[in-house]
Write an enzyme that holds these catalytic residues in place. Structure first.
Site, mmCIF file in Angstrom:
data_model
loop_
_atom_site.group_PDB
_atom_site.id
_atom_site.type_symbol
_atom_site.label_atom_id
_atom_site.label_comp_id
_atom_site.label_asym_id
_atom_site.label_seq_id
_atom_site.Cartn_x
_atom_site.Cartn_y
_atom_site.Cartn_z
ATOM 1 N N GLY A 11 0.807 -1.221 0.000
ATOM 2 C CA GLY A 11 0.000 0.000 0.000
ATOM 3 C C GLY A 11 0.833 1.260 0.000
ATOM 4 O O GLY A 11 0.416 2.294 0.521
ATOM 5 N N ALA A 12 2.010 1.208 -0.612
ATOM 6 C CA ALA A 12 2.937 2.350 -0.570
ATOM 7 C C ALA A 12 2.414 3.559 -1.328
ATOM 8 O O ALA A 12 2.891 4.668 -1.110
ATOM 9 C CB ALA A 12 4.294 1.938 -1.133
ATOM 10 N N GLY A 17 0.793 4.765 3.333
ATOM 11 C CA GLY A 17 2.076 4.331 2.813
ATOM 12 C C GLY A 17 2.960 5.498 2.413
ATOM 13 O O GLY A 17 4.159 5.517 2.707
ATOM 14 N N SER A 107 -8.172 -0.646 11.412
ATOM 15 C CA SER A 107 -9.074 0.498 11.343
ATOM 16 C C SER A 107 -9.967 0.541 12.580
ATOM 17 O O SER A 107 -10.377 -0.497 13.105
ATOM 18 C CB SER A 107 -9.946 0.404 10.094
ATOM 19 O OG SER A 107 -11.008 1.334 10.130
ATOM 20 N N SER A 108 -10.301 1.748 13.014
ATOM 21 C CA SER A 108 -11.161 1.901 14.194
ATOM 22 C C SER A 108 -12.587 1.435 13.935
ATOM 23 O O SER A 108 -13.363 1.269 14.886
ATOM 24 C CB SER A 108 -11.173 3.366 14.656
ATOM 25 O OG SER A 108 -11.604 4.209 13.607
ATOM 26 N N CYS A 109 -12.954 1.187 12.651
ATOM 27 C CA CYS A 109 -14.296 0.672 12.376
ATOM 28 C C CYS A 109 -14.465 -0.760 12.884
ATOM 29 O O CYS A 109 -15.574 -1.296 12.890
ATOM 30 C CB CYS A 109 -14.613 0.741 10.889
ATOM 31 S SG CYS A 109 -13.681 -0.409 9.864
ATOM 32 N N TYR A 136 -15.712 -4.132 5.430
ATOM 33 C CA TYR A 136 -14.329 -3.687 5.626
ATOM 34 C C TYR A 136 -13.852 -4.023 7.037
ATOM 35 O O TYR A 136 -12.732 -4.516 7.225
ATOM 36 C CB TYR A 136 -14.256 -2.180 5.386
ATOM 37 C CG TYR A 136 -12.885 -1.580 5.523
ATOM 38 C CD1 TYR A 136 -11.916 -1.786 4.550
ATOM 39 C CD2 TYR A 136 -12.559 -0.778 6.618
ATOM 40 C CE1 TYR A 136 -10.652 -1.215 4.659
ATOM 41 C CE2 TYR A 136 -11.297 -0.207 6.739
ATOM 42 C CZ TYR A 136 -10.354 -0.431 5.760
ATOM 43 O OH TYR A 136 -9.108 0.130 5.876
ATOM 44 N N LYS A 140 -10.728 -6.545 8.371
ATOM 45 C CA LYS A 140 -9.653 -6.076 9.246
ATOM 46 C C LYS A 140 -9.589 -6.897 10.538
ATOM 47 O O LYS A 140 -8.495 -7.169 11.062
ATOM 48 C CB LYS A 140 -9.861 -4.594 9.568
ATOM 49 C CG LYS A 140 -9.649 -3.673 8.374
ATOM 50 C CD LYS A 140 -8.209 -3.759 7.879
ATOM 51 C CE LYS A 140 -7.926 -2.783 6.765
ATOM 52 N NZ LYS A 140 -6.525 -2.852 6.300
ATOM 53 N N HIS A 180 -13.116 10.372 3.205
ATOM 54 C CA HIS A 180 -13.599 10.265 4.575
ATOM 55 C C HIS A 180 -13.986 11.664 5.060
ATOM 56 O O HIS A 180 -13.945 12.628 4.304
ATOM 57 C CB HIS A 180 -12.520 9.639 5.461
ATOM 58 C CG HIS A 180 -12.294 8.180 5.167
ATOM 59 N ND1 HIS A 180 -11.273 7.750 4.354
ATOM 60 C CD2 HIS A 180 -12.971 7.071 5.549
ATOM 61 C CE1 HIS A 180 -11.324 6.425 4.255
ATOM 62 N NE2 HIS A 180 -12.337 5.991 4.968
#
Length: 224
Positions: A11-12, A17, A107-109, A136, A140, A180
């Site tokens: 994911g750079a 990234g 992720s906080s989700c 999603y 995660k 977002h």
């Protein structure tokens, strides 16, 4: 001369990234940042071949199919399947190649939609997820638990997950279909100013609370 630590960063080309690579201390490491044209991380065989050939000292997994509420609601299958495949393939290929250190960015989700603040990590899987990004979140959660299970079975494999709060900053996405909250609001206000509008519609009832982190600060935590 001391050999630089060899780091594979997935994911750079994404926001996280790119912030990691821009960190002042990034120069002290040797980075490998393959794009999808070099290795398809949704293909386990291709990921395994790349990982076994490279044999990095550390893997930082920040690749993912990401987007805002609109994108998550429109493509729940892709957000579940693609992100699950990415996490599974990268983590298992790293273990197969004998990579002892891996940092998985989550992720906080992953936390319950009705979670009580402050959110402890043990709150994951203790309540219903937010429906708009459930796919999603499940992907995660899967990858986080895979890291935990590997570490439990083989403690020398230090596979750890970081769960940042809502990120914003350089290289963010401003397209309403993918953005977002912070870039979405900036985009709306920018358009309103250009059009001479006197009001801006911000989604929500005003009662929700969010915690934000500048992406460069999250990158600092990853580098440390």
């Amino acid at each position: 001369m001391t050999q630089k630590l060899k780091i594979l960063l997935t994911g750079a080309r994404g926001m996280m990234g790119r912030n990691i690579l821009e960190h002042p201390a990034a120069q002290h490491f040797e980075w490998f940042t393959p794009g999808s044209n070099e290795v398809d991380l949704t293909d386990y065989a291709a990921t395994d071949r790349y990982m076994s050939h490279l044999r990095p000292d550390v893997v930082i997994h920040s690749a993912g199919l990401v987007g805002g509420i609109q994108a998550n609601m429109a493509r729940p299958v892709d957000f579940l399947v693609v992100n699950t495949d990415l996490g599974r393939n990268v983590v298992l290929a790293a273990r197969q190649a004998g990579v002892k250190r891996l940092v998985n960015l989550a992720s906080s989700c992953m936390y319950p939609r009705e979670g009580q603040n402050p959110l402890p990590e043990k709150a994951v899987l203790t309540g219903e997820l937010e429906p708009t990004n459930e796919g999603y979140a499940l992907a995660k959660i899967y990858t986080m638990h895979l890291c935990q299970y590997i570490r439990r079975e083989t403690p020398e494999f230090q596979y750890k997950t970081l769960i940042p709060c809502n990120l914003y900053g350089r290289h963010d996405k401003f397209d309403p279909k993918h953005s977002h909250l912070v870039p979405a609001v900036i985009h709306k206000i920018h358009l309103a100013k250009q059009r001479g509008e006197v009001a801006v519609d911000i989604w929500g009832d005003g009662l929700a609370r969010r915690e934000f982190m500048f992406a460069a600060d999250c990158a600092d935590a990853v580098i440390r």
